[in-house]
Design a protein around this motif. Sequence first.
Motif, PDB file in Angstrom:
ATOM      1  N   PHE A 289       0.707  -1.287   0.108  1.00 50.46           N
ATOM      2  CA  PHE A 289       0.155  -0.151  -0.188  1.00 50.46           C
ATOM      3  C   PHE A 289       0.871   1.309  -0.027  1.00 50.46           C
ATOM      4  O   PHE A 289       0.529   2.432  -0.483  1.00 50.46           O
ATOM      5  CB  PHE A 289      -0.760   0.050   1.363  1.00 50.46           C
ATOM      6  CG  PHE A 289      -1.908  -1.136   1.301  1.00 50.46           C
ATOM      7  CD1 PHE A 289      -3.003  -0.982   0.330  1.00 50.46           C
ATOM      8  CD2 PHE A 289      -1.714  -2.259   1.875  1.00 50.46           C
ATOM      9  CE1 PHE A 289      -3.886  -2.120   0.288  1.00 50.46           C
ATOM     10  CE2 PHE A 289      -2.519  -3.366   1.873  1.00 50.46           C
ATOM     11  CZ  PHE A 289      -3.522  -3.250   0.993  1.00 50.46           C
ATOM     12  N   ALA A 290       2.137   1.227   0.526  1.00 45.70           N
ATOM     13  CA  ALA A 290       2.965   2.349   0.285  1.00 45.70           C
ATOM     14  C   ALA A 290       3.264   2.605  -1.212  1.00 45.70           C
ATOM     15  O   ALA A 290       3.168   3.627  -1.547  1.00 45.70           O
ATOM     16  CB  ALA A 290       4.280   2.078   1.015  1.00 45.70           C
ATOM     17  N   PHE A 291       3.594   1.153  -1.872  1.00 48.09           N
ATOM     18  CA  PHE A 291       3.692   1.407  -3.289  1.00 48.09           C
ATOM     19  C   PHE A 291       2.550   1.787  -3.806  1.00 48.09           C
ATOM     20  O   PHE A 291       2.571   2.686  -4.947  1.00 48.09           O
ATOM     21  CB  PHE A 291       3.936   0.296  -4.156  1.00 48.09           C
ATOM     22  CG  PHE A 291       5.544  -0.238  -3.633  1.00 48.09           C
ATOM     23  CD1 PHE A 291       6.385  -0.002  -4.379  1.00 48.09           C
ATOM     24  CD2 PHE A 291       5.651  -1.320  -2.844  1.00 48.09           C
ATOM     25  CE1 PHE A 291       7.661  -0.491  -4.286  1.00 48.09           C
ATOM     26  CE2 PHE A 291       7.020  -1.671  -2.440  1.00 48.09           C
ATOM     27  CZ  PHE A 291       8.035  -1.502  -3.345  1.00 48.09           C
ATOM     28  N   ALA A 292       1.227   1.444  -3.455  1.00 47.18           N
ATOM     29  CA  ALA A 292       0.110   1.982  -4.086  1.00 47.18           C
ATOM     30  C   ALA A 292       0.016   3.623  -3.968  1.00 47.18           C
ATOM     31  O   ALA A 292      -0.462   4.420  -4.922  1.00 47.18           O
ATOM     32  CB  ALA A 292      -1.085   1.386  -3.297  1.00 47.18           C
ATOM     33  N   MET A 293       0.251   4.205  -2.686  1.00 48.02           N
ATOM     34  CA  MET A 293       0.315   5.797  -2.699  1.00 48.02           C
ATOM     35  C   MET A 293       1.280   6.410  -3.419  1.00 48.02           C
ATOM     36  O   MET A 293       0.968   7.429  -4.140  1.00 48.02           O
ATOM     37  CB  MET A 293       0.650   5.825  -0.975  1.00 48.02           C
ATOM     38  CG  MET A 293      -0.397   5.555   0.037  1.00 48.02           C
ATOM     39  SD  MET A 293       0.331   5.818   1.463  1.00 48.02           S
ATOM     40  CE  MET A 293      -0.048   7.655   1.598  1.00 48.02           C
ATOM     41  N   CYS A 294       2.339   5.620  -3.743  1.00 48.47           N
ATOM     42  CA  CYS A 294       3.291   6.482  -4.858  1.00 48.47           C
ATOM     43  C   CYS A 294       2.811   6.565  -6.203  1.00 48.47           C
ATOM     44  O   CYS A 294       2.679   7.393  -6.930  1.00 48.47           O
ATOM     45  CB  CYS A 294       4.657   5.605  -4.745  1.00 48.47           C
ATOM     46  SG  CYS A 294       5.392   5.874  -3.200  1.00 48.47           S
ATOM     47  N   THR A 295       2.271   5.064  -6.645  1.00 48.76           N
ATOM     48  CA  THR A 295       1.767   5.188  -7.860  1.00 48.76           C
ATOM     49  C   THR A 295       0.459   6.093  -8.086  1.00 48.76           C
ATOM     50  O   THR A 295       0.443   6.490  -9.324  1.00 48.76           O
ATOM     51  CB  THR A 295       1.235   3.678  -8.201  1.00 48.76           C
ATOM     52  OG1 THR A 295       0.625   3.099  -7.325  1.00 48.76           O
ATOM     53  CG2 THR A 295       2.740   2.646  -8.255  1.00 48.76           C
ATOM     54  N   LEU A 296      -0.278   5.878  -7.202  1.00 46.96           N
ATOM     55  CA  LEU A 296      -1.399   6.714  -7.330  1.00 46.96           C
ATOM     56  C   LEU A 296      -1.167   8.034  -7.464  1.00 46.96           C
ATOM     57  O   LEU A 296      -1.795   8.986  -8.413  1.00 46.96           O
ATOM     58  CB  LEU A 296      -2.426   6.553  -6.014  1.00 46.96           C
ATOM     59  CG  LEU A 296      -3.617   7.414  -5.818  1.00 46.96           C
ATOM     60  CD1 LEU A 296      -4.626   7.112  -7.124  1.00 46.96           C
ATOM     61  CD2 LEU A 296      -4.353   7.141  -4.753  1.00 46.96           C
ATOM     62  N   TYR A 297      -0.180   8.872  -6.911  1.00 48.33           N
ATOM     63  CA  TYR A 297       0.215  10.116  -6.887  1.00 48.33           C
ATOM     64  C   TYR A 297       0.985  10.374  -8.462  1.00 48.33           C
ATOM     65  O   TYR A 297       0.474  11.386  -8.911  1.00 48.33           O
ATOM     66  CB  TYR A 297       1.366  10.600  -5.790  1.00 48.33           C
ATOM     67  CG  TYR A 297       1.646  11.798  -5.928  1.00 48.33           C
ATOM     68  CD1 TYR A 297       1.256  13.058  -5.514  1.00 48.33           C
ATOM     69  CD2 TYR A 297       3.029  12.100  -6.626  1.00 48.33           C
ATOM     70  CE1 TYR A 297       1.500  14.286  -5.697  1.00 48.33           C
ATOM     71  CE2 TYR A 297       3.452  13.291  -6.818  1.00 48.33           C
ATOM     72  CZ  TYR A 297       2.796  14.364  -6.233  1.00 48.33           C
ATOM     73  OH  TYR A 297       3.374  15.833  -6.484  1.00 48.33           O
ATOM     74  N   ILE A 298       1.954   9.371  -8.601  1.00 54.27           N
ATOM     75  CA  ILE A 298       2.545   9.713  -9.823  1.00 54.27           C
ATOM     76  C   ILE A 298       1.793   9.452 -11.019  1.00 54.27           C
ATOM     77  O   ILE A 298       1.580  10.436 -11.904  1.00 54.27           O
ATOM     78  CB  ILE A 298       3.862   8.760  -9.870  1.00 54.27           C
ATOM     79  CG1 ILE A 298       4.665   9.049  -8.808  1.00 54.27           C
ATOM     80  CG2 ILE A 298       4.436   8.761 -11.298  1.00 54.27           C
ATOM     81  CD1 ILE A 298       5.907   8.146  -8.745  1.00 54.27           C
ATOM     82  N   LEU A 299       0.983   8.317 -11.181  1.00 50.80           N
ATOM     83  CA  LEU A 299       0.111   8.158 -12.442  1.00 50.80           C
ATOM     84  C   LEU A 299      -0.999   9.268 -12.384  1.00 50.80           C
ATOM     85  O   LEU A 299      -1.667   9.496 -13.479  1.00 50.80           O
ATOM     86  CB  LEU A 299      -0.184   6.797 -12.361  1.00 50.80           C
ATOM     87  CG  LEU A 299       1.155   5.514 -12.714  1.00 50.80           C
ATOM     88  CD1 LEU A 299       0.385   4.367 -12.687  1.00 50.80           C
ATOM     89  CD2 LEU A 299       1.580   6.001 -13.887  1.00 50.80           C
ATOM     90  N   GLY A 300      -1.561   9.747 -11.163  1.00 46.83           N
ATOM     91  CA  GLY A 300      -2.546  10.693 -11.211  1.00 46.83           C
ATOM     92  C   GLY A 300      -2.013  11.751 -11.884  1.00 46.83           C
ATOM     93  O   GLY A 300      -2.896  12.575 -12.743  1.00 46.83           O
ATOM     94  N   TRP A 301      -0.944  12.141 -11.514  1.00 49.12           N
ATOM     95  CA  TRP A 301      -0.403  13.215 -11.971  1.00 49.12           C
ATOM     96  C   TRP A 301      -0.090  13.312 -13.623  1.00 49.12           C
ATOM     97  O   TRP A 301      -0.386  14.076 -14.456  1.00 49.12           O
ATOM     98  CB  TRP A 301       0.859  13.880 -11.462  1.00 49.12           C
ATOM     99  CG  TRP A 301       1.743  15.079 -11.889  1.00 49.12           C
ATOM    100  CD1 TRP A 301       1.444  16.245 -11.461  1.00 49.12           C
ATOM    101  CD2 TRP A 301       2.660  14.952 -13.000  1.00 49.12           C
ATOM    102  NE1 TRP A 301       2.195  17.151 -12.156  1.00 49.12           N
ATOM    103  CE2 TRP A 301       3.138  16.309 -13.077  1.00 49.12           C
ATOM    104  CE3 TRP A 301       3.390  14.189 -13.735  1.00 49.12           C
ATOM    105  CZ2 TRP A 301       4.187  16.697 -13.946  1.00 49.12           C
ATOM    106  CZ3 TRP A 301       4.408  14.394 -14.556  1.00 49.12           C
ATOM    107  CH2 TRP A 301       4.817  15.820 -14.856  1.00 49.12           C
TER     108      TRP A 301
END
Length: 458
Positions: A289-301
Amino acid sequence: MSSEKNQDIFYKISINLLPFFFMGQLIMNIDRSGISYAALPMRDSIGLTPEAFGLAAGIFFVGYALIEIPSNLLLEKIGATRWVSGLIVCWGLTTGCLAFVTDSTSLILLRFLMGVFEGGYTPAMLYLITLWVPQARRGRAYSLFLLSVPLAGLVGGPISGFLLGIEYGGFEGWQWLFIVEGVVTVCFGVYWAMGVPNAPQQAKWLTEHQKTALLEELELERRAQNSREHGTSSLLQALKTPPVWIYSLGLFAMGMGMLGILMWLPQLIQHGFPSLTSLENGILAGVPFAFAMCTLYILGWTQDKTGDRRWHLATLGLTSGAALLLSLLSPSSVVAYAALCIAVSCSFTFAALWWPSPTSVLSATAAAGGLALINGVGNLGGFVGPYVAGLFFEGGEDGFMRTTAFFGIVMMIAGMWPIIFSKLFPSARELEARKANLEGDTVLEDDVDMGLQVPGRN
């Protein structure tokens, strides 16, 4: 309302109101996933079989889907403060009661009730944000919900692992897990009742001038949407709209995969690392879920930056499915775990990036009931996925491989959806082209009044 005044009001809402919304969503996600960590010790304690666990994990989402629309109707009649705080207290009490189940039947019944009470929370928050936050600021308000889901997984795993290690007062660790979660939730529900006003008019932290300015802006926005249909008529319209069903089935596939992975994650990890303690398992379960927070922020951007939606979703879905299949083929437990982290982070990001497409394509007539229908069908995938996985899991090593392969295949199907139905997942450039075709047409103003989602318009 001027931009400066708008900013000041939104700042006050952000520090006085949105934290309540965020914390409720965080606690809700931790509570619902508690059973995934308790499943292992409950096998020995109450004879919980994989099939019964799958049904108990999945039946939650049946109750969740059934209550979403009725809950918002009751919210308007009863009032936000009393209704939402009541929901929180009720799901907290239900969570606590899970500590005292003695068989699979009582567990399944309580999980269904827990879904009923939790199912009203998120739709209520989405509705309440429209009563407090002008359209131009709602994206930032909604982003708190997207962040709370992976954060719940990140902190929930270690917390659950720690509580499972407690043996005190004649209660086992899994019982303490549900007791502590239930007490915390009930206390938060009481705190909600004291801290959240029903409407802007009752907010003591807004000046009278700010209340007036906010209400005037919100009223102007409502007037622009007066011709939108709500309630039964919009739901019937949604049932007749083919794109609504296409979105629903795509989200259903995603729900089977993502929510299934979520419920079975600790057991998948335990399979790869049999000697783990409950705390160690909880910590490893939180890492994805730490990875999910990163991918969510980056790919959302990157999604906003490039304007692409179709290929972001396709890549996330296919990568998640492929990573799960890779975890089966790898002889290394470490590589398999890394693949599992990728699968979880991609599936959660997929779910978060799904919604801009239906909200930009569906007209208001279909969107009013259509979005609720899409979300409801998607949550039913959360019932089917864990339950089918429980059936597959019977049979030792072969069962484990079938379960993981099932999650991988349905996530790949979800990833293919935006490619197969490409017109329903338009890029920003395609939406701009549609807008250009409407420029100068008298129908444009009517479409805006009807709530057609046109880029660049609020």
